[in-house]
Design an enzyme around this catalytic site. Sequence first.
Site, PDB file in Angstrom:
ATOM      1  N   CYS A   2      -0.998  -9.657  10.886  1.00  0.00           N
ATOM      2  CA  CYS A   2      -1.163 -10.751  11.838  1.00  0.00           C
ATOM      3  C   CYS A   2       0.164 -11.456  12.085  1.00  0.00           C
ATOM      4  O   CYS A   2       1.061 -11.427  11.250  1.00  0.00           O
ATOM      5  CB  CYS A   2      -2.134 -11.783  11.283  1.00  0.00           C
ATOM      6  N   ARG A  27       3.903  -5.895  15.441  1.00  0.00           N
ATOM      7  CA  ARG A  27       3.266  -5.885  14.121  1.00  0.00           C
ATOM      8  C   ARG A  27       1.890  -5.227  14.162  1.00  0.00           C
ATOM      9  O   ARG A  27       1.302  -4.956  13.117  1.00  0.00           O
ATOM     10  CB  ARG A  27       3.100  -7.325  13.611  1.00  0.00           C
ATOM     11  N   TRP A  74      -4.821  -9.099  13.095  1.00  0.00           N
ATOM     12  CA  TRP A  74      -5.110  -7.717  12.723  1.00  0.00           C
ATOM     13  C   TRP A  74      -6.224  -7.808  11.698  1.00  0.00           C
ATOM     14  O   TRP A  74      -6.021  -8.269  10.589  1.00  0.00           O
ATOM     15  CB  TRP A  74      -3.865  -7.037  12.148  1.00  0.00           C
ATOM     16  N   ASN A 100      -2.469 -16.092   8.173  1.00  0.00           N
ATOM     17  CA  ASN A 100      -2.194 -14.702   7.783  1.00  0.00           C
ATOM     18  C   ASN A 100      -2.521 -14.572   6.304  1.00  0.00           C
ATOM     19  O   ASN A 100      -2.286 -15.510   5.552  1.00  0.00           O
ATOM     20  CB  ASN A 100      -0.711 -14.359   7.961  1.00  0.00           C
ATOM     21  N   GLY A 101      -2.984 -13.389   5.897  1.00  0.00           N
ATOM     22  CA  GLY A 101      -3.251 -13.187   4.464  1.00  0.00           C
ATOM     23  C   GLY A 101      -4.740 -13.050   4.206  1.00  0.00           C
ATOM     24  O   GLY A 101      -5.544 -12.950   5.141  1.00  0.00           O
ATOM     25  N   GLU A 485       1.727  16.855   0.577  1.00  0.00           N
ATOM     26  CA  GLU A 485       2.094  15.677   1.366  1.00  0.00           C
ATOM     27  C   GLU A 485       3.616  15.615   1.578  1.00  0.00           C
ATOM     28  O   GLU A 485       4.086  15.297   2.670  1.00  0.00           O
ATOM     29  CB  GLU A 485       1.554  14.418   0.670  1.00  0.00           C
ATOM     30  N   LYS A 489       5.362  15.668   5.222  1.00  0.00           N
ATOM     31  CA  LYS A 489       6.282  14.618   5.686  1.00  0.00           C
ATOM     32  C   LYS A 489       7.556  15.242   6.241  1.00  0.00           C
ATOM     33  O   LYS A 489       8.053  14.832   7.278  1.00  0.00           O
ATOM     34  CB  LYS A 489       6.666  13.653   4.549  1.00  0.00           C
ATOM     35  N   GLU A 492       6.887  17.028   9.588  1.00  0.00           N
ATOM     36  CA  GLU A 492       6.562  16.102  10.675  1.00  0.00           C
ATOM     37  C   GLU A 492       7.800  15.455  11.283  1.00  0.00           C
ATOM     38  O   GLU A 492       7.909  15.337  12.497  1.00  0.00           O
ATOM     39  CB  GLU A 492       5.663  14.958  10.148  1.00  0.00           C
ATOM     40  N   HIS A 508       2.593  34.241  -6.739  1.00  0.00           N
ATOM     41  CA  HIS A 508       1.748  35.121  -5.938  1.00  0.00           C
ATOM     42  C   HIS A 508       2.208  35.202  -4.485  1.00  0.00           C
ATOM     43  O   HIS A 508       1.401  35.443  -3.592  1.00  0.00           O
ATOM     44  CB  HIS A 508       0.289  34.663  -6.009  1.00  0.00           C
ATOM     45  N   LYS A 607      -0.011   9.097  16.540  1.00  0.00           N
ATOM     46  CA  LYS A 607      -0.453   8.313  15.383  1.00  0.00           C
ATOM     47  C   LYS A 607      -1.962   8.439  15.207  1.00  0.00           C
ATOM     48  O   LYS A 607      -2.470   8.482  14.094  1.00  0.00           O
ATOM     49  CB  LYS A 607      -0.056   6.847  15.611  1.00  0.00           C
TER      50      LYS A 607
END
Length: 612
Positions: A2, A27, A74, A100-101, A485, A489, A492, A508, A607
Amino acid sequence: MCGIVGYIGRKRAYPILLNGLKRLEYRGYDSAGVAVFENKEIISYKKQGKVSELEDMLADTKINSNIGIGHTRWATHGEPNDVNAHPHTSQNGIFTMIHNGIIENFERLKSKLATRGYSCNSETDTEVLVNLIEYIYTKGNISAELAVRLALSKVIGAYGIVVMCKNEPDKLIAARKGSPLVIGIGKNEYYIASDATPIVEYTKSVIYLDNDNLAIIKRNQLTLKTIDNTEFEPEIQKIDIGIDAIEKGGFDHFMLKEIFEQPQSIKDTFRGRIKSDFSDIRLGGLSDVFPKLVNAKRIIIIACGTSWHAGLVGEYLIEEFARIPVEVEYGSEFRYRNPVINSDDIVIAISQSGETADTLAAIEMARKNGATVIGICNVVGSSIPRETDAGVYTHAGPEIGVASTKAFTAQVTVLNMLAFLLGKKRGVISQERFEFLVKKLSEIPQKIEQVLKTNDQIKKIAELYKNSTNFLYLGRGVQFPVALEGALKLKEISYIHAEGYPAAEMKHGPIALIDENMPVVFIATKDKTYDKIVSNIQEIKARKGVVIAVVTEGDTAIKNLADHVIEIPDTEEALGHLLSVVPLQLLSYHIAVLRNCNVDQPRNLAKSVTVE
Ligand code: G6P
């Protein structure tokens, strides 16, 4: 996260607030609102959607006030809509606030206030706090400032707030704990914001509030206090960085900022869920389905991309701690097979965006077949949480870099909590072991801080291998999904071909690829397969491969074998993935930067993939 903006001075507040909200759009947010003093009343205007929609709504409204606050939300508590949007006003209209929070004990405060005649219109924790301020103010017949201070003393959690009081119209009251606030100093005017982006075009002189600071802001007077009412002199700083740099928190890219945010985002994921003495974990969003979950015969995890890797970690954890069989499926495969789904199956859908088309289609199919579906999502109010029976939000904050980093660590944090809790409830692990594991989980953010200190070292390694055309990533057990992962990364964002493999499977096939041009990244931390991994490293070295190993600090055996070692702190095996993934994120980031790739928006990727 936020965004907050506020103004008090002689200029018209509304254009400054609107401009500030636009500056904060980076943000990520889902609704926006402003509140101003007009004719001795506080008037709020708020709307779900973009700041431009709020602007359109107010195009014909005259707003002349020179005091006001604005917010981009948000969602964390309650889905994105007009009612949940900030500012929030107390029941009798005396206070209006932006926040915020997360207020962790908001439910308890809400029920207490209910017994005193207070009810809420929204689902937010913010409305509870503004009602609490009003209740204390009215009952005690005290100043707005004292009411804010007393109310905050009852709050557990994080906040950055700005409050307006109808009866004290010439001031703004701001307070911070956990969520940043910056005050900009003009001539007979002050600005306030959650970061300096909305402020820098008006003034370069700013004050950063510290935790437990309170600011009482009038047009020509700023008083700073600690929450226990001790006044102090402000430390005024000059900002000389541009808006672009501020948006990215001083980092060159959102991805790097998000990697460095992980100690905080993981804390936000378990904030309010882990009991302070580690004796329990509360996942409120699962309470209705928890008995079913505890008795599940099988769990199927569905996800795509990075979230699918989190699912593989989940398989390891849930089988290890809860002894429930787990299958992990790509959404796209699951939906087009004819999978066996039973009504006593639990399906867990994992998704950062909550909008991935294949995951959504798989959920629909599972539900049609009678399974109970749980979501683990980051974006509150997105489609997946709406389509599932129950769920847990990851609370990692908006992720802007296309390559997922902090969303992954938040997802596996939820899976760790879920596995530990199921293990305890099913009697697989003792209360003592549970508490030990939860305590170790709570130490992870601070250990990640330590891992992040390897950044410069990793950059140097990246320099050496930035021109490689292939990379291999190897790990075992819970570190195998981390190897996948790490490879994803790199692919990508740097466009280097990379593969992740279980270390023992290397012989193998992939071993045929090994030569002096093939960097092999090992996750070789001290766990039950450590000795086997050491043998795998030897096999690579015997074929002149280059070994970059992520090891537990103090390891000497691998140091003698590998070309490079990156040391990470020791932790429980079941939490190792949370630490080992961070150097891999950094390695791919630095290689991509050195290859001049568009790190935050890699070619061909989106995204949120809302098509098949
Ligand atoms: C896209 C993104 C990935 C993400 C995947 C799944 O491919 O680029 O970063 O992991 O979608 O997205 P979800 O929002 O469902 O986690």
